[in-house]
Enzyme design. Structure first.
Site, short mmCIF file in Angstrom:
data_model
loop_
_atom_site.label_atom_id
_atom_site.label_comp_id
_atom_site.label_asym_id
_atom_site.label_seq_id
_atom_site.Cartn_x
_atom_site.Cartn_y
_atom_site.Cartn_z
N LYS A 59 0.82 -1.22 0.00
CA LYS A 59 0.00 0.00 0.00
C LYS A 59 0.85 1.27 0.00
O LYS A 59 0.41 2.32 -0.43
CB LYS A 59 -0.97 -0.03 1.18
CG LYS A 59 -2.04 -1.11 0.94
CD LYS A 59 -3.05 -1.24 2.03
CE LYS A 59 -4.17 -2.19 1.63
NZ LYS A 59 -3.80 -3.63 1.78
C1 LIG Z 1 -4.48 -4.71 1.28
C2 LIG Z 1 -3.73 -5.98 1.18
C3 LIG Z 1 -4.11 -6.99 0.25
C4 LIG Z 1 -5.34 -6.91 -0.61
O1 LIG Z 1 -5.24 -5.95 -1.63
P1 LIG Z 1 -6.54 -5.47 -2.43
O2 LIG Z 1 -6.07 -4.34 -3.27
O3 LIG Z 1 -7.54 -5.06 -1.38
O4 LIG Z 1 -7.02 -6.64 -3.24
C5 LIG Z 1 -3.29 -8.11 0.16
N1 LIG Z 1 -2.19 -8.26 0.94
C6 LIG Z 1 -1.82 -7.32 1.84
C7 LIG Z 1 -0.63 -7.56 2.67
C8 LIG Z 1 -2.57 -6.16 2.00
O5 LIG Z 1 -2.19 -5.23 2.89
#
Ligand SMILES: *Cc1c(COP(=O)(O)O)cnc(C)c1O
Length: 466
Positions: A113
């Site tokens: 993120k």
């Molecule tokens: C947010 C997250 C996901 C999922 O991603 P999306 O974009 O919601 O599909 C997967 N793995 C981790 C570690 C995350 O923080």
């Protein structure tokens, strides 16, 4: 410049800044572009050997360079990715003959993120400063998003950020990543309640019109279009490094809200050849069931060892559905009405076949996730986090033979989920150097009851500056 409309057709034609600042469209839909800017083969070939920030400039330029100014945008990109703990920003690591991990966890908060939010914080700041506006970002988190958003906004002039997390219900690493950021523009609030209670409080704050206007509330949630396109960059980056322009790659993507894997679709729409996008889910498998049967039916959320994917309503799925419905807002609105009324949508067999041309899916159970963490450690010496393990297990379900490389997105650092990693492998992952002192740092957060008035009063009375 790219123009946007809402998937539900009720927001007119909009520009970049509206889409950036609004997040959700006012008709409840999601913003999508009217058309797709294309990168030619010549554009892509010219990126071989480019740095991550240079690649991002070319991939994201058509979306935002004009609004932000090319020089300023270039500077934002360089700054955003300079803070990553690996010189390659998103290094590739080989884990099998044709299998690679794309490590997306070298950002300040150890999950993918950071790729979008480190950039988004800078874009927000630039746009708000020019408009002479200040906003208060509020959000609820069950873990990763909150820390990435705080890291992106801390210390910025035009923004305050308040993140609600459920008291004593997030891991210690996750909590400390939020609460040890002590900039005066950051408010951490632990709510005596669940994640759902936190989300309900955030929603109630937005629905309180007077409070929303007075505090100038804003969100940077996972449906923000700019977050999505920012994630398209690393698909292009990986393909350039693995010869993916001539031999299209498959990507396996640990998926919750369908944001990250949809970003792969965006890269494809912009001209990146792809063989396959594997939607990897844990036992919260709504998307895997959809790609299996054509029925999208909301179930109950089950807790797992990959908690960032414990989601049943995959918000960004609406964007894919919009394309499957021929980009007709009236038809999409009807579908979303069916979902609200019946709790399910069923697409036609032609639509399902269309979705399956690029997407395929696998749901991975808890035992297989643990087993994968163990076998990866044995065969490569690497610890992987449970989310990444779900991606690896899903990827291995699809034998591509020897003709195409497969890339699994490693979405979090194993040290972010030490208990699950230790239970599966017997090994304790170490925090990277920049977080080494995390357990000794001072924490700052308020503990409040699950009560709207208490949270609003706290935010109104808080000293945001020192
Ligand atoms: C947010 C997250 C996901 C999922 O991603 P999306 O974009 O919601 O599909 C997967 N793995 C981790 C570690 C995350 O923080």
């Amino acid at each position: 410049m790219v123009a946007y409309l809402s998937t539900r057709g009720g927001a007119g034609v909009r520009g970049f800044e509206d889409v950036l600042l609004a997040g959700l469209a006012e008709d409840g839909g999601l913003f999508v572009p009217l058309g797709w800017p294309r990168l030619s083969r010549t554009d892509l070939d010219a990126l071989k050997g480019a740095s991550y920030a240079e690649t991002a400039f070319v991939v994201l330029g058509p979306w935002m360079a004009e609004t932000l100014g090319a020089d300023a945008f270039d500077r934002m990109l360089r700054e955003a990715y300079a803070g990553f703990g690996h010189p390659a920003v998103a290094p590739l690591r080989q884990i099998g003959d044709d299998d690679w991990l794309l490590e997306l966890f070298h950002g300040p908060t150890l999950a993918f993120k950071d790729f979008a939010l480190q950039l988004l914080g800078r874009i927000f700041e630039a746009v708000l400063a020019r408009r002479r506006e200040r906003i208060t970002i509020v959000g609820a988190t069950s873990g990763d998003t909150g820390s990435a958003a705080i890291a992106a906004c801390a210390g910025r002039q035009s923004m305050r950020i308040a993140i609600l997390h459920p008291h004593e219900r997030v891991s210690e690493v996750q909590r400390r990543q939020m609460t040890t950021v002590t900039s005066p523009n950051v408010a951490n609030i632990a709510i005596r309640g669940t994640f759902d209670d936190c989300q309900a409080l955030v929603k109630a704050m937005f629905n309180d019109r007077a409070f929303r206007d007075e505090q100038r509330l804003a969100a940077i949630n996972s449906i923000n279009w700019v977050r999505i396109v920012a994630q398209a960059v690393y698909y292009v980056w990986a393909a350039l490094r693995l010869g993916g322009l001539d031999r299209p790659l498959s990507f396996a993507v640990p998926t919750g809200n369908f944001g990250d894997v949809y970003a792969g679709y965006v890269a494809h729409k912009m001209g990146l050849p792809l063989r396959r996008l594997v939607v990897a889910t844990n036992r919260n498998d709504i998307l895997a069931r959809f790609l299996d049967t054509g029925v999208y039916r909301v179930g109950r959320v089950e807790p797992t060892i990959s908690p960032s994917m414990d989601i049943q309503v995959a918000s960004n799925f609406e964007r894919l559905l919009f394309d499957l419905e021929g980009r007709e807002p009236d038809r999409l609105r009807q579908r979303m009405g069916e979902l609200a009324r019946d709790g399910r949508i069923e697409v036609t067999s032609a639509q399902l076949a269309e979705a399956r041309r690029l997407f395929t899916a696998a749901a991975i159970d808890e035992e297989t996730t643990r087993l994968t963490m163990r076998t990866v450690l044995e065969s490569t010496g690497e610890l992987v986090d449970p989310h990444t393990a779900v991606g690896i297990a899903a990827c291995r379900r699809f034998g591509d033979g020897r003709d195409a490389a497969r890339v699994v997105l490693a979405t979090a650092h194993p040290a972010k989920f030490p208990a699950a990693v230790h239970a599966a492998t017997g090994r304790r992952p170490e925090l990277p150097p920049h977080l080494a002192g995390l357990y000794e740092r001072e924490e700052r957060f308020a503990v409040l009851p699950n009560d709207l008035h208490a949270v609003q009063t706290h935010l109104r009375e808080r000293a945001w500056t020192q």
